[in-house]
Design a protein around this motif. Structure first.
Motif, PDB file in Angstrom:
ATOM      1  N   GLN A  93       0.230  -1.636  -0.085  1.00  0.00           N
ATOM      2  CA  GLN A  93      -0.006  -0.148   0.102  1.00  0.00           C
ATOM      3  C   GLN A  93       1.160   1.149   0.195  1.00  0.00           C
ATOM      4  OE1 GLN A  93      -3.683  -0.331   2.967  1.00  0.00           O
ATOM      5  NE2 GLN A  93      -2.278  -2.862   2.366  1.00  0.00           N
ATOM      6  N   ILE A  94       2.230   1.004   0.594  1.00  0.00           N
ATOM      7  CA  ILE A  94       2.913   2.312   0.166  1.00  0.00           C
ATOM      8  C   ILE A  94       4.356   1.904  -0.497  1.00  0.00           C
ATOM      9  CG2 ILE A  94       4.453   3.730   1.535  1.00  0.00           C
ATOM     10  CD1 ILE A  94       2.420   3.733   3.962  1.00  0.00           C
ATOM     11  N   GLY A  95       3.927   2.221  -1.600  1.00  0.00           N
ATOM     12  CA  GLY A  95       6.055   2.209  -1.851  1.00  0.00           C
ATOM     13  C   GLY A  95       6.627   3.226  -2.206  1.00  0.00           C
ATOM     14  N   MET A  96       8.002   2.673  -2.163  1.00  0.00           N
ATOM     15  CA  MET A  96       8.881   3.764  -1.850  1.00  0.00           C
ATOM     16  C   MET A  96      10.496   3.759  -2.690  1.00  0.00           C
ATOM     17  SD  MET A  96      11.347   4.998   1.572  1.00  0.00           S
ATOM     18  CE  MET A  96      12.869   5.923   1.858  1.00  0.00           C
ATOM     19  N   ILE A  97      10.532   4.682  -3.302  1.00  0.00           N
ATOM     20  CA  ILE A  97      11.730   5.086  -4.638  1.00  0.00           C
ATOM     21  C   ILE A  97      12.856   5.343  -3.885  1.00  0.00           C
ATOM     22  CG2 ILE A  97      12.441   5.314  -6.843  1.00  0.00           C
ATOM     23  CD1 ILE A  97       9.546   5.868  -6.848  1.00  0.00           C
ATOM     24  N   PHE A  98      14.577   5.021  -3.526  1.00  0.00           N
ATOM     25  CA  PHE A  98      14.965   5.068  -2.978  1.00  0.00           C
ATOM     26  C   PHE A  98      15.980   5.787  -4.349  1.00  0.00           C
ATOM     27  CE2 PHE A  98      14.209   1.822  -0.285  1.00  0.00           C
ATOM     28  CZ  PHE A  98      14.383   2.319   0.269  1.00  0.00           C
ATOM     29  N   GLN A  99      17.000   6.758  -3.448  1.00  0.00           N
ATOM     30  CA  GLN A  99      17.976   7.948  -4.477  1.00  0.00           C
ATOM     31  C   GLN A  99      18.711   7.463  -5.824  1.00  0.00           C
ATOM     32  OE1 GLN A  99      19.952  10.256  -2.505  1.00  0.00           O
ATOM     33  NE2 GLN A  99      21.798  11.332  -3.541  1.00  0.00           N
ATOM     34  N   GLU A 100      19.322   6.171  -5.194  1.00  0.00           N
ATOM     35  CA  GLU A 100      20.072   5.711  -5.900  1.00  0.00           C
ATOM     36  C   GLU A 100      20.075   4.454  -6.580  1.00  0.00           C
ATOM     37  OE1 GLU A 100      22.519   4.253  -8.477  1.00  0.00           O
ATOM     38  OE2 GLU A 100      22.981   6.207  -8.060  1.00  0.00           O
ATOM     39  N   PRO A 101      19.115   4.244  -7.904  1.00  0.00           N
ATOM     40  CA  PRO A 101      18.472   2.753  -7.985  1.00  0.00           C
ATOM     41  C   PRO A 101      19.640   1.342  -8.163  1.00  0.00           C
ATOM     42  CG  PRO A 101      19.118   4.270  -9.886  1.00  0.00           C
ATOM     43  CD  PRO A 101      19.551   4.760  -8.708  1.00  0.00           C
ATOM     44  N   MET A 102      21.177   1.987  -8.772  1.00  0.00           N
ATOM     45  CA  MET A 102      21.834   1.027  -8.259  1.00  0.00           C
ATOM     46  C   MET A 102      21.875   0.063  -7.586  1.00  0.00           C
ATOM     47  SD  MET A 102      23.646  -0.278 -11.132  1.00  0.00           S
ATOM     48  CE  MET A 102      24.441  -1.749 -11.338  1.00  0.00           C
ATOM     49  N   THR A 103      22.093   0.658  -6.374  1.00  0.00           N
ATOM     50  CA  THR A 103      22.316  -0.149  -4.721  1.00  0.00           C
ATOM     51  C   THR A 103      21.058  -0.544  -4.739  1.00  0.00           C
ATOM     52  OG1 THR A 103      21.764   1.796  -3.826  1.00  0.00           O
ATOM     53  CG2 THR A 103      24.062   1.696  -4.307  1.00  0.00           C
ATOM     54  N   SER A 104      19.324  -0.516  -5.569  1.00  0.00           N
ATOM     55  CA  SER A 104      18.406  -0.545  -4.856  1.00  0.00           C
ATOM     56  C   SER A 104      17.702  -2.375  -5.366  1.00  0.00           C
ATOM     57  CB  SER A 104      17.803   0.032  -4.562  1.00  0.00           C
ATOM     58  OG  SER A 104      18.091   0.977  -4.565  1.00  0.00           O
ATOM     59  N   LEU A 105      18.818  -1.777  -7.418  1.00  0.00           N
ATOM     60  CA  LEU A 105      18.925  -3.094  -7.749  1.00  0.00           C
ATOM     61  C   LEU A 105      19.947  -4.600  -7.817  1.00  0.00           C
ATOM     62  CD1 LEU A 105      17.443  -1.595 -11.019  1.00  0.00           C
ATOM     63  CD2 LEU A 105      15.932  -2.522 -10.467  1.00  0.00           C
ATOM     64  N   ASN A 106      19.769  -5.720  -8.123  1.00  0.00           N
ATOM     65  CA  ASN A 106      20.509  -6.264  -7.644  1.00  0.00           C
ATOM     66  C   ASN A 106      21.099  -6.149  -9.140  1.00  0.00           C
ATOM     67  OD1 ASN A 106      21.691  -9.001  -7.428  1.00  0.00           O
ATOM     68  ND2 ASN A 106      20.451  -9.865  -6.266  1.00  0.00           N
ATOM     69  N   PRO A 107      22.525  -6.619  -8.756  1.00  0.00           N
ATOM     70  CA  PRO A 107      23.477  -6.375  -9.995  1.00  0.00           C
ATOM     71  C   PRO A 107      23.447  -8.338 -10.776  1.00  0.00           C
ATOM     72  CG  PRO A 107      25.064  -6.244  -8.118  1.00  0.00           C
ATOM     73  CD  PRO A 107      23.265  -6.275  -7.824  1.00  0.00           C
ATOM     74  N   VAL A 108      23.008  -8.675 -10.420  1.00  0.00           N
ATOM     75  CA  VAL A 108      23.765  -9.856 -10.720  1.00  0.00           C
ATOM     76  C   VAL A 108      22.344 -11.064 -11.194  1.00  0.00           C
ATOM     77  CG1 VAL A 108      25.257 -10.527  -9.301  1.00  0.00           C
ATOM     78  CG2 VAL A 108      23.533 -11.140  -8.823  1.00  0.00           C
ATOM     79  N   GLN A 156      23.350  -2.753 -17.788  1.00  0.00           N
ATOM     80  CA  GLN A 156      23.042  -2.221 -18.812  1.00  0.00           C
ATOM     81  C   GLN A 156      22.338  -1.212 -19.458  1.00  0.00           C
ATOM     82  OE1 GLN A 156      22.121  -6.348 -19.891  1.00  0.00           O
ATOM     83  NE2 GLN A 156      23.945  -6.310 -21.869  1.00  0.00           N
ATOM     84  N   MET A 157      21.912  -0.477 -18.539  1.00  0.00           N
ATOM     85  CA  MET A 157      20.878   0.236 -18.750  1.00  0.00           C
ATOM     86  C   MET A 157      21.425   1.810 -17.986  1.00  0.00           C
ATOM     87  SD  MET A 157      17.730  -1.255 -17.537  1.00  0.00           S
ATOM     88  CE  MET A 157      15.560  -1.323 -18.853  1.00  0.00           C
ATOM     89  N   SER A 158      21.049   2.490 -18.330  1.00  0.00           N
ATOM     90  CA  SER A 158      21.797   4.625 -18.218  1.00  0.00           C
ATOM     91  C   SER A 158      20.782   4.197 -16.628  1.00  0.00           C
ATOM     92  CB  SER A 158      21.156   5.263 -19.262  1.00  0.00           C
ATOM     93  OG  SER A 158      19.305   5.343 -18.988  1.00  0.00           O
ATOM     94  N   GLY A 159      20.853   5.256 -16.376  1.00  0.00           N
ATOM     95  CA  GLY A 159      20.615   5.726 -14.620  1.00  0.00           C
ATOM     96  C   GLY A 159      18.908   5.783 -14.972  1.00  0.00           C
ATOM     97  N   GLY A 160      18.735   6.687 -15.895  1.00  0.00           N
ATOM     98  CA  GLY A 160      17.490   7.189 -15.684  1.00  0.00           C
ATOM     99  C   GLY A 160      16.861   5.703 -16.450  1.00  0.00           C
ATOM    100  N   MET A 161      16.441   5.302 -17.015  1.00  0.00           N
ATOM    101  CA  MET A 161      15.845   3.394 -17.147  1.00  0.00           C
ATOM    102  C   MET A 161      16.070   2.905 -15.774  1.00  0.00           C
ATOM    103  SD  MET A 161      14.914   3.515 -20.373  1.00  0.00           S
ATOM    104  CE  MET A 161      15.154   4.859 -21.625  1.00  0.00           C
ATOM    105  N   ARG A 162      17.100   3.043 -15.429  1.00  0.00           N
ATOM    106  CA  ARG A 162      17.222   2.220 -13.761  1.00  0.00           C
ATOM    107  C   ARG A 162      15.858   2.344 -12.802  1.00  0.00           C
ATOM    108  NH1 ARG A 162      23.243   1.709 -14.493  1.00  0.00           N
ATOM    109  NH2 ARG A 162      23.020   3.861 -13.874  1.00  0.00           N
ATOM    110  N   GLN A 163      16.781   3.747 -12.904  1.00  0.00           N
ATOM    111  CA  GLN A 163      14.541   4.579 -11.955  1.00  0.00           C
ATOM    112  C   GLN A 163      13.707   4.546 -12.594  1.00  0.00           C
ATOM    113  OE1 GLN A 163      14.812   4.908  -9.306  1.00  0.00           O
ATOM    114  NE2 GLN A 163      15.476   7.120  -8.861  1.00  0.00           N
ATOM    115  N   ARG A 164      13.436   4.193 -13.805  1.00  0.00           N
ATOM    116  CA  ARG A 164      12.028   3.795 -14.351  1.00  0.00           C
ATOM    117  C   ARG A 164      11.678   2.462 -13.746  1.00  0.00           C
ATOM    118  NH1 ARG A 164      10.452   7.615 -18.437  1.00  0.00           N
ATOM    119  NH2 ARG A 164      11.622   9.024 -19.074  1.00  0.00           N
ATOM    120  N   VAL A 165      13.103   1.890 -13.692  1.00  0.00           N
ATOM    121  CA  VAL A 165      12.652   0.874 -13.160  1.00  0.00           C
ATOM    122  C   VAL A 165      12.430   0.246 -12.379  1.00  0.00           C
ATOM    123  CG1 VAL A 165      14.234  -2.289 -12.730  1.00  0.00           C
ATOM    124  CG2 VAL A 165      13.470  -0.824 -15.163  1.00  0.00           C
TER     125      VAL A 165
END
Ligand code: ATP
Ligand code: MG
Length: 330
Positions: A93-108, A156-165
Motif C-alpha cells: 500500500q506504500i511504495g518507496m523509491i530511493f535515490q540510487e537505483p544501482m544499490t536497490s537493483l541486484n546487479p547479478v 546495461q541500462m542508463s541511470g534514468g532507465m534504472r530509475q524508471r525500473v
C-alpha cells in the motif's frame, strides 16, 4: 473516502537515535498530511531529517530507535503495528523509491527476473503472467520496447532507465502512497525533468499520492501541490506551492529559494545559505535557524518557536512570520 481525506497523517513524529545523549533528535515533532492524489514535497538541506521521516513511515528504522508520535495510514496508526503487519503495508500500500537505483537493483539478475520475482512475491500468478505484467509496467514507466529490455542487466541500462525500473517495481501493487526519496538527484537535468513528468503523470492516471523528498526548490516549483520545509529535524514552514513561492513566511524557505540552481547559471555561481545546520550536540536554545538568519532578533533565542497558523493551510515556525507575510504583500 473524499479526495481531501489524508492518506497519510503524521502527528508529532520524533525520531531519536540517542535519546539519553542530550543531542537534538534527528526528527522532532514533525506533523504533516498527504491527501489522495496529491504531490507533497518535503524539502530541506542535507541532514534536515527528510530520509529519517520516510524510513519511519516505512517502518525501516532499527528496532531500538526511539520513535514517538503517530503515523496514520488511511486512519490506522501504523506505529502500533507489529513488524509482520507493517510488512503487509510496506511495498503493497506504500511504495518507496530511493535515490540510487544501482544499490536497490541486484546487479547479478536481469531486470525481468527482478520484476517477475517481486510480482510473484506479492501475487500468486504464473511466471508467464508475471512477465506480461512486467512488460506492462515497463511500458507504463516509459521504457521503449519493454519486452526486449527484460533480459537486460541493470548495468546495461542508463541511470534514468534504472530509475524508471525502480518506479515500475514500486508500482507493482498499485500503492495508495508512493514515497520517492530524492529519486532524480543523481541524474542529469533533462532526465530529471522526464522522471518528474513521469511521476506527475502516474499520479494523475492512478490517483496515487506521492510524497517527494528533494533538496531542490526548482523541483518543488515544477511538481508540488503542497510543500513541507524541514530544517534541523523540524518543520519550518508548510503551505500550498503558490503560497510558498509568492509569500514565504520563514526566512529559511526564502534562503532555499535564493539558492535554487538556475539552468543558466554555472555551479561556481550557486548561492548557498551562509552557515550550517546546528551541531546536534550543541544546539542553540531558541530557533534552530536563528544563528544563520539575517532577520533574527533577541526574542528568537528565547525558546523553540511554535508553529503559527497563517491564512489557509499555511503555517510557519518563525516568530516573525506575520511580519514577513506583511512585507511580501506590499
Ligand atoms: N541510523 C542513524 N543513526 C544515527 N543518526 C542518524 C541515522 N540516520 C540518520 N541519522 C542522522 O539524522 C539526521 C537526519 O538525517 P537524514 O538522512 O534524514 O537527512 P536528509 O534530510 O535525508 O539529508 P540528505 O538530503 O543528505 O539525504 C542527520 O543528522 C543524520 O546524521
Ligand atoms: Mg536523505
Amino acid at each position: 473516502m473524499s479526495s481531501d481525506t489524508p492518506i497519510l497523517s503524521i502527528r508529532d513524529l520524533t525520531v531519536d537515535f540517542a535519546p539519553k545523549s542530550g543531542r537534538l533528535p534527528a526528527v522532532s515533532n514533525v506533523s504533516f498530511d498527504v491527501t489522495a492524489g496529491e504531490m507533497m514535497c518535503v524539502v530541506g538541506e542535507s541532514g534536515s531529517g527528510k530520509s529519517v521521516t520516510a524510513l519511519a513511515i516505512m517502518g525501516l528504522l532499527a528496532a531500538d530507535t526511539a520513535i514517538s508520535g503517530n503515523i496514520l495510514f488511511e486512519g490506522r496508526d501504523i506505529t502500533r503495528l507489529s513488524r509482520r503487519e507493517w510488512q503487509k503495508i510496506r511495498g503493497r500500500q506504500i511504495g518507496m523509491i530511493f535515490q540510487e537505483p544501482m544499490t536497490s537493483l541486484n546487479p547479478v539478475f536481469t531486470i525481468g527476473r527482478q520484476l517477475v520475482e517481486t510480482i510473484r512475491h506479492h501475487e500468486r500468478v504464473s511466471v508467464r503472467a508475471a512477465r506480461d505484467r512486467a512488460v506492462e509496467l515497463l511500458d507504463m514507466v516509459g521504457i521503449p520496447s519493454p519486452r526486449s529490455r527484460l533480459d537486460d542487466y541493470p548495468h546495461q541500462m542508463s541511470g534514468g532507465m534504472r530509475q524508471r525500473v525502480m518506479i515500475a517495481i514500486a508500482l507493482i501493487c498499485s500503492p495508495r502512497l508512493l514515497i520517492a526519496d530524492e529519486p532524480t538527484t543523481a541524474l542529469d537535468v533533462t532526465i530529471q525533468g522526464q522522471l518528474l513528468d513521469l511521476l506527475n503523470d502516474l499520479r494523475s492516471e492512478t490517483g496515487t499520492a506521492i510524497m517527494l523528498i528533494t533538496h531542490n526548490m526548482g523541483v518543488v516549483a515544477e511538481v508540488a501541490d503542497r510543500v513541507t520545509v524541514m530544517y534541523s529535524g523540524c518543520v519550518a514552514e508548510q503551505a500550498e506551492v503558490m503560497q510558498i513561492f509568492d509569500h514565504p513566511a520563514h526566512p529559511y524557505t526564502s534562503g532555499l529559494m535564493n539558492c535554487t540552481p538556475k539552468l543558466t547559471v554555472t555551479s561556481a555561481q550557486l548561492n548557498t545559505i551562509p552557515g550550517s545546520m546546528p551541531n546536534p550536540a550543541a544546539a542553540p536554545p531558541g530557533c534552530l535557524f536563528a544563528p544563520r538568519c539575517e532577520l533574527a532578533i533577541d526574542a528568537c533565542s528565547e525558546g523553540r518557536p511554535a508553529q503559527v497558523n497563517l491564512t489557509g493551510n499555511h503555517s510557519s515556525a518563525c516568530i516573525r512570520a506575520e511580519m514577513l507575510l506583511g512585507e511580501s504583500a506590499e
